[in-house]
Motif scaffolding. Sequence first.
Motif, PDB file in Angstrom:
ATOM      1  N   UNK A   1       0.814  -1.213   0.000  1.00 32.08           N
ATOM      2  CA  UNK A   1       0.000   0.000   0.000  1.00 32.08           C
ATOM      3  C   UNK A   1       0.844   1.259   0.000  1.00 32.08           C
ATOM      4  N   UNK A   2       1.883   1.290   0.825  1.00 28.86           N
ATOM      5  CA  UNK A   2       2.782   2.460   0.856  1.00 28.86           C
ATOM      6  C   UNK A   2       3.509   2.614  -0.481  1.00 28.86           C
ATOM      7  N   UNK A   3       3.949   1.506  -1.033  1.00 25.87           N
ATOM      8  CA  UNK A   3       4.651   1.527  -2.316  1.00 25.87           C
ATOM      9  C   UNK A   3       3.771   2.144  -3.403  1.00 25.87           C
ATOM     10  N   UNK A   4       2.527   1.697  -3.469  1.00 23.30           N
ATOM     11  CA  UNK A   4       1.613   2.185  -4.499  1.00 23.30           C
ATOM     12  C   UNK A   4       1.298   3.667  -4.294  1.00 23.30           C
ATOM     13  N   UNK A   5       1.118   4.108  -3.045  1.00 24.90           N
ATOM     14  CA  UNK A   5       0.815   5.514  -2.775  1.00 24.90           C
ATOM     15  C   UNK A   5       1.985   6.434  -3.099  1.00 24.90           C
ATOM     16  N   UNK A   6       3.209   5.956  -2.901  1.00 24.53           N
ATOM     17  CA  UNK A   6       4.385   6.814  -3.077  1.00 24.53           C
ATOM     18  C   UNK A   6       4.802   6.985  -4.539  1.00 24.53           C
ATOM     19  N   UNK A   7       4.428   6.060  -5.378  1.00 21.53           N
ATOM     20  CA  UNK A   7       4.845   6.123  -6.779  1.00 21.53           C
ATOM     21  C   UNK A   7       3.638   6.333  -7.686  1.00 21.53           C
ATOM     22  N   UNK A   8       3.516   7.539  -8.255  1.00 15.72           N
ATOM     23  CA  UNK A   8       2.385   7.793  -9.148  1.00 15.72           C
ATOM     24  C   UNK A   8       2.353   6.770 -10.285  1.00 15.72           C
ATOM     25  N   UNK A   9       1.176   6.277 -10.582  1.00 15.01           N
ATOM     26  CA  UNK A   9       0.961   5.311 -11.658  1.00 15.01           C
ATOM     27  C   UNK A   9       1.777   4.034 -11.486  1.00 15.01           C
ATOM     28  N   UNK A  10       2.132   3.714 -10.265  1.00 13.17           N
ATOM     29  CA  UNK A  10       2.997   2.560 -10.031  1.00 13.17           C
ATOM     30  C   UNK A  10       2.362   1.249 -10.480  1.00 13.17           C
ATOM     31  N   UNK A  11       1.041   1.149 -10.395  1.00 13.19           N
ATOM     32  CA  UNK A  11       0.404  -0.104 -10.780  1.00 13.19           C
ATOM     33  C   UNK A  11       0.564  -0.409 -12.266  1.00 13.19           C
ATOM     34  N   UNK A  12       0.757   0.630 -13.063  1.00  9.50           N
ATOM     35  CA  UNK A  12       0.886   0.425 -14.504  1.00  9.50           C
ATOM     36  C   UNK A  12       2.335   0.352 -14.975  1.00  9.50           C
ATOM     37  N   UNK A  13       3.268   0.450 -14.033  1.00  8.11           N
ATOM     38  CA  UNK A  13       4.677   0.331 -14.393  1.00  8.11           C
ATOM     39  C   UNK A  13       5.019  -1.129 -14.660  1.00  8.11           C
TER      40      UNK A  13
END
Length: 55
Positions: free
Chosen positions: A6-18
Amino acid sequence: MREHIGRFVKQLPNSLDQSTTSPFEEMTVRDFLRMFVYHALHHIDQITETRKIHN
């Protein structure tokens, strides 16, 4: 683990699509998490079934 993801996803914009590399192939973080969750749920099902068998 959920808090870390959860922290990882919040800290990196558009991280789910990387893109990321799993042990088997390149995939999006979203697809990797989907695979991770499915795998965890499979283990939970196995544990539940074992508990039913052994009371």
